[in-house]
Scaffold this active site. Structure first.
Site, PDB file in Angstrom:
ATOM      1  N   CYS A  94       0.808  -1.228   0.000  1.00 33.03           N
ATOM      2  CA  CYS A  94       0.000   0.000   0.000  1.00 33.03           C
ATOM      3  C   CYS A  94       0.845   1.285   0.000  1.00 33.03           C
ATOM      4  CB  CYS A  94      -0.982  -0.064   1.155  1.00 33.03           C
ATOM      5  SG  CYS A  94      -2.383   1.036   0.946  1.00 33.03           S
ATOM      6  N   ARG A 128     -12.464   6.815  -0.580  1.00 34.28           N
ATOM      7  CA  ARG A 128     -11.479   5.753  -0.387  1.00 34.28           C
ATOM      8  C   ARG A 128     -11.992   4.432  -0.966  1.00 34.28           C
ATOM      9  NH1 ARG A 128      -7.557   7.401   2.876  1.00 34.28           N
ATOM     10  NH2 ARG A 128      -6.779   5.285   3.126  1.00 34.28           N
ATOM     11  N   HIS A 191      -3.477  -5.349   2.580  1.00 30.45           N
ATOM     12  CA  HIS A 191      -3.117  -5.361   3.999  1.00 30.45           C
ATOM     13  C   HIS A 191      -3.654  -6.626   4.643  1.00 30.45           C
ATOM     14  CE1 HIS A 191      -1.745  -1.249   4.455  1.00 30.45           C
ATOM     15  NE2 HIS A 191      -2.775  -0.812   3.778  1.00 30.45           N
TER      16      HIS A 191
HETATM   17  N1  GLN Z   1      -1.961   6.797   2.193  1.00 31.74           N
HETATM   18  C1  GLN Z   1      -2.209   5.912   1.153  1.00 31.74           C
HETATM   19  C2  GLN Z   1      -3.600   5.989   0.567  1.00 31.74           C
HETATM   20  O1  GLN Z   1      -4.549   6.296   1.265  1.00 31.74           O
HETATM   21  C3  GLN Z   1      -1.875   4.500   1.596  1.00 31.74           C
HETATM   22  C4  GLN Z   1      -2.815   3.982   2.608  1.00 31.74           C
HETATM   23  C5  GLN Z   1      -2.437   2.647   3.145  1.00 31.74           C
HETATM   24  O2  GLN Z   1      -1.242   2.260   3.249  1.00 31.74           O
HETATM   25  N2  GLN Z   1      -3.446   1.923   3.594  1.00 31.74           N
HETATM   26  O3  GLN Z   1      -3.742   5.733  -0.600  1.00 31.74           O
END
Ligand code: GLN
Length: 240
Positions: A94, A128, A191
């Site tokens: 990520c 998101r 993740h």
């Molecule tokens: N900050 C990054 C995003 O939101 C990565 C987030 C994450 O590692 N979960 O895209």
């Protein structure tokens, strides 16, 4: 046999237990009588990629990714690029995955210029991309994971995706790709952490690292009955 792992920024980039990937790699190597040493490469610490067989970096929030930039540009960026080109095994999750690309423009307009070790860029949006998801690698490995990112990643022509989406968003929710693959570097939005849930992917990384160092790949099979059951259960509940 001995495999050395560099855990990059373990205290800064460790969302959703990404460190579990190191534990999975370590336990699966120990079960095959391979010794494992892991070094924590924190901010300010010198890093020579020649000392390692596997590199790992976890995910983080936009904030940590910004804080790390200075340290990254003080030489770790050159070492990371060298390691990638030298076909070291590298797993990046990520936020850590995004850091290997050219840049990450956050949803609120901040430009984070990265090292451009790999041919892709990432742009954030307010909405998101969250959820359990799955994708399939070119070896046919079905990987289950969990994603939560604002960044949309777009791959250039010099890299390939890690997999094709089965369900979920992946790189950008548009082109059906997930993650990146280049030489022995694997980037993913997964993740959770990804390797304990996907033992075949863990073994793919281990076999590449062992092959690089010792020129052979015949890993003894492990009893993955429980791992496979758990993976299939996730598939059944969330994906299919
Ligand atoms: N900050 C990054 C995003 O939101 C990565 C987030 C994450 O590692 N979960 O895209």
């Amino acid at each position: 046999m001995m495999i050395r792992i560099a855990h990059l920024y373990p205290d800064m980039l460790n969302l959703y237990g990404d460190r579990g990937n190191i534990i999975a790699l370590t336990e699966r190597m120990k079960a095959r009588n391979i010794d494992v040493v892991t070094d924590q490469i924190t901010m300010g610490k010198a890093f020579n990629s020649d000392d390692y067989d596997i590199l790992f970096v976890g995910g983080g929030q936009d904030f940590e990714q910004d804080v790390l930039l200075d340290d990254l540009k003080k030489g770790k960026d050159i070492e990371i690029k060298r390691a990638i080109e030298n076909s070291k095994v590298f797993l990046a999750i990520c936020g850590g995955y995004q850091m290997l690309g050219k840049y990450y423009k956050t949803y609120d307009g901040k430009m984070l210029e990265y090292m451009g070790a790999l041919d892709f860029y990432t742009e954030g949006k307010e909405e998101r991309m969250i959820g359990n998801y799955a994708f399939k690698t070119k070896e046919g490995i079905e990987v289950v994971g969990f994603e939560n990112h604002s960044g949309r990643t777009y791959l250039g022509k010099n890299v390939e995706p890690l997999g094709k989406m089965i369900k979920g968003y992946g790189n950008n929710g548009e082109d059906g790709t997930e993650g990146v693959r280049y030489k022995n570097t694997f980037g993913t939005y997964s993740h959770g952490p990804v390797l304990p849930k996907n033992s075949q992917l863990a073994d793919l990384l281990i076999s590449k690292a062992v092959e690089n160092k010792y020129g052979k790949t015949d890993l003894a099979p492990l009893d993955d009955t429980l791992e496979i059951k758990a993976q299939q259960q996730v598939m059944k509940l969330y994906i299919r």
